[in-house]
Write a protein that holds these residues in place. Structure first.
Motif, PDB file in Angstrom:
ATOM      1  N   ALA A 171      11.730  -0.745   1.998  1.00 19.21           N
ATOM      2  CA  ALA A 171      11.314  -1.630   0.914  1.00 19.21           C
ATOM      3  C   ALA A 171      12.533  -2.321   0.311  1.00 19.21           C
ATOM      4  O   ALA A 171      13.434  -1.646  -0.196  1.00 19.21           O
ATOM      5  N   PRO A 172      12.591  -3.651   0.356  1.00 15.83           N
ATOM      6  CA  PRO A 172      13.798  -4.363  -0.117  1.00 15.83           C
ATOM      7  C   PRO A 172      14.117  -4.113  -1.578  1.00 15.83           C
ATOM      8  O   PRO A 172      15.277  -4.131  -1.974  1.00 15.83           O
ATOM      9  N   ASN A 177      21.566  -0.475   6.010  1.00 14.49           N
ATOM     10  CA  ASN A 177      21.417  -1.856   5.550  1.00 14.49           C
ATOM     11  C   ASN A 177      21.117  -2.801   6.699  1.00 14.49           C
ATOM     12  O   ASN A 177      20.379  -3.772   6.544  1.00 14.49           O
ATOM     13  N   ALA A 178      21.684  -2.509   7.868  1.00 18.51           N
ATOM     14  CA  ALA A 178      21.425  -3.354   9.027  1.00 18.51           C
ATOM     15  C   ALA A 178      19.976  -3.255   9.484  1.00 18.51           C
ATOM     16  O   ALA A 178      19.454  -4.169  10.111  1.00 18.51           O
ATOM     17  N   CYS A 179      19.336  -2.136   9.173  1.00 16.89           N
ATOM     18  CA  CYS A 179      17.939  -1.905   9.566  1.00 16.89           C
ATOM     19  C   CYS A 179      17.004  -2.036   8.372  1.00 16.89           C
ATOM     20  O   CYS A 179      15.963  -1.376   8.315  1.00 16.89           O
ATOM     21  N   ASP A 180      17.365  -2.881   7.406  1.00 15.90           N
ATOM     22  CA  ASP A 180      16.625  -2.872   6.144  1.00 15.90           C
ATOM     23  C   ASP A 180      15.196  -3.389   6.259  1.00 15.90           C
ATOM     24  O   ASP A 180      14.409  -3.241   5.331  1.00 15.90           O
ATOM     25  N   LYS A 181      14.818  -3.978   7.393  1.00 16.56           N
ATOM     26  CA  LYS A 181      13.436  -4.397   7.570  1.00 16.56           C
ATOM     27  C   LYS A 181      12.500  -3.194   7.598  1.00 16.56           C
ATOM     28  O   LYS A 181      11.298  -3.315   7.399  1.00 16.56           O
ATOM     29  N   ASP A 191       0.805  -1.228   0.000  1.00 21.31           N
ATOM     30  CA  ASP A 191       0.000   0.000   0.000  1.00 21.31           C
ATOM     31  C   ASP A 191       0.838   1.277   0.000  1.00 21.31           C
ATOM     32  O   ASP A 191       0.288   2.384  -0.049  1.00 21.31           O
ATOM     33  N   ILE A 192       2.162   1.136   0.062  1.00 19.54           N
ATOM     34  CA  ILE A 192       3.046   2.306   0.090  1.00 19.54           C
ATOM     35  C   ILE A 192       3.530   2.577  -1.332  1.00 19.54           C
ATOM     36  O   ILE A 192       4.023   1.676  -2.015  1.00 19.54           O
ATOM     37  N   CYS A 193       3.416   3.806  -1.782  1.00 16.02           N
ATOM     38  CA  CYS A 193       3.819   4.123  -3.160  1.00 16.02           C
ATOM     39  C   CYS A 193       5.347   4.087  -3.292  1.00 16.02           C
ATOM     40  O   CYS A 193       6.074   4.326  -2.322  1.00 16.02           O
ATOM     41  N   PRO A 194       5.861   3.760  -4.479  1.00 11.51           N
ATOM     42  CA  PRO A 194       7.311   3.621  -4.673  1.00 11.51           C
ATOM     43  C   PRO A 194       8.106   4.865  -4.293  1.00 11.51           C
ATOM     44  O   PRO A 194       9.197   4.768  -3.727  1.00 11.51           O
ATOM     45  N   GLY A 195       7.586   6.051  -4.615  1.00 13.42           N
ATOM     46  CA  GLY A 195       8.322   7.274  -4.282  1.00 13.42           C
ATOM     47  C   GLY A 195       8.522   7.436  -2.790  1.00 13.42           C
ATOM     48  O   GLY A 195       9.582   7.888  -2.337  1.00 13.42           O
ATOM     49  N   ALA A 196       7.519   7.069  -1.999  1.00 13.72           N
ATOM     50  CA  ALA A 196       7.646   7.148  -0.542  1.00 13.72           C
ATOM     51  C   ALA A 196       8.695   6.167  -0.039  1.00 13.72           C
ATOM     52  O   ALA A 196       9.405   6.442   0.937  1.00 13.72           O
ATOM     53  N   LYS A 197       8.823   5.029  -0.697  1.00 12.94           N
ATOM     54  CA  LYS A 197       9.817   4.023  -0.292  1.00 12.94           C
ATOM     55  C   LYS A 197      11.237   4.550  -0.503  1.00 12.94           C
ATOM     56  O   LYS A 197      12.112   4.344   0.339  1.00 12.94           O
ATOM     57  N   ILE A 198      11.465   5.201  -1.640  1.00 11.35           N
ATOM     58  CA  ILE A 198      12.777   5.808  -1.891  1.00 11.35           C
ATOM     59  C   ILE A 198      13.038   6.914  -0.875  1.00 11.35           C
ATOM     60  O   ILE A 198      14.113   7.002  -0.274  1.00 11.35           O
TER      61      ILE A 198
END
Length: 367
Positions: free
Chosen positions: A350-351, A343-347, A305-312
């Protein structure tokens, strides 16, 4: 040492571990300060003694709290400092960077254990086993072992440089997007007003914009770069509608502070929603603190439900926040350790965008 105490540590005494975390928060900046000074004055015996004592105290704190992971990380560093003190090895930039990386990992691991978060991405077993080998390495192999261990833990070679703050090449507005150029100029002026609130923010907007646009490009430009540019300019402007005592606060935030800060995405998103043609940017701004696991805010959205731009935007904003956090603490944070922390907090992120972001960072530190 029992490997389980490293890869899956148990909390024997939560109150004691919380106390260790609090003390480590104070001691870590001391280590950073002493490392920076010792790099400039390797012959200073007092500085050497200070750093040795700081590491020794971390080990002692961990022992008192029965925190085996803390002992496992601090002990080999203490051994290396002892060898340096005796003149057996030099205090190289690589050794300095590894010490700081190890302390960072200890902080992240302690917080993760207390928050019941997974530890796999911290690569703690690689770190502890590598530190043990390093403590026994011959003097002529120390730098090589440091470089190998830094790359094993972070995924990046130890090329330590500063992030560029030069302005990126901005997107050219589409002809059909009427008034886009004027709107972007207005949005950028608001971002500059936000930056002016603190000298620590200088250059922040352009750094985030460059990373966001280049990450989007590395991911095949799936996002309209103009909408992404607008979102970068406005994503934190809503902070200015909150009390400055809250969003410029140095130190731990109270629950009340956090509740106030969670309002800021909605303010800027509301502005964009009321302007024709910026609906996509509004979604990015509104969602840039959401997390794929539903642990974000304001709406606890999940990955789909999260748009790609928000993930970046979430990734590049967090990277800048890590750098700023350590400036607040008096730390001189290298790009290498900042990206390692992300990277350690990548959870939290968005992978599918971590790899493009890493590619941008790798290009930056290797150029």
């Amino acid at each position: 040492m029992d490997i389980r105490a490293i890869i899956s540590p148990t909390v024997q005494d939560r109150e004691a571990l919380e106390e260790f975390a609090d003390v480590l928060t104070d001691r870590a900046p001391e280590v950073e300060r002493d490392v920076a000074r010792l790099k400039k004055s390797q012959g200073d015996r007092e500085l050497t003694a200070d750093l040795f004592r700081a590491i020794h105290n971390i080990k002692g704190d961990a022992a008192l709290c029965k925190f085996e992971l803390g002992i496992a990380i601090a002990h080999p560093i203490e051994s290396m400092m002892s060898r340096f003190r005796e003149g057996e090895i030099v205090f190289s930039d690589l050794l300095a960077e590894l010490i700081l990386l190890a302390i960072d990992r200890l902080e992240l691991a302690t917080d993760a254990i207390l928050s019941r978060k997974p530890l796999e991405n911290l690569r703690l077993l690689d770190l502890v086993q590598g530190l043990d080998k390093l403590a026994l390495a011959s003097a002529d192999k120390v730098d090589l072992r440091c470089a190998e261990l830094i790359e094993a833990v972070t995924g990046f070679p130890p090329v330590i440089t500063g992030m560029s703050s030069r302005a990126p090449k901005l997107a050219t507005p589409k002809v059909e997007q009427v008034n886009a150029s004027e709107d972007l100029q207005f949005f950028r002026s608001l971002a500059m007003q936000f930056e002016s609130r603190s000298p620590l923010f200088k250059g922040r907007t352009m750094r985030i914009l460059r990373l966001a646009l280049e990450t989007n490009k590395a991911g095949d430009n799936l996002i309209d770069p103009i909408q992404l540019e607008a979102a970068v300019y406005l994503h934190d402007v809503g902070m200015m509608l909150l009390p400055e005592a809250t969003w410029l606060k140095v130190g731990k935030l109270t629950d009340a502070d956090k509740a106030l800060l969670r309002n800021h995405p909605g303010y800027a998103a509301g502005l964009l929603q009321r302007m024709s043609g910026w609906e996509e940017a509004a979604r990015m701004v509104a969602q840039h603190h959401e997390m794929p696991d539903g642990g974000g805010y304001p709406n606890q959205l999940k990955q789909a439900d999260i748009c790609p731009g928000a993930k970046i935007l979430a990734i590049v904003d967090a990277f800048e926040a890590v750098m700023l956090k350590h400036i607040h603490r008096g730390k001189n944070r290298s790009v290498l350790r900042a990206i390692a922390e992300i990277n350690a907090c990548d959870k939290q992120f968005a992978p599918e965008w971590i790899a493009p972001f890493n590619a941008v960072i790798r290009k930056t530190i290797e150029s």
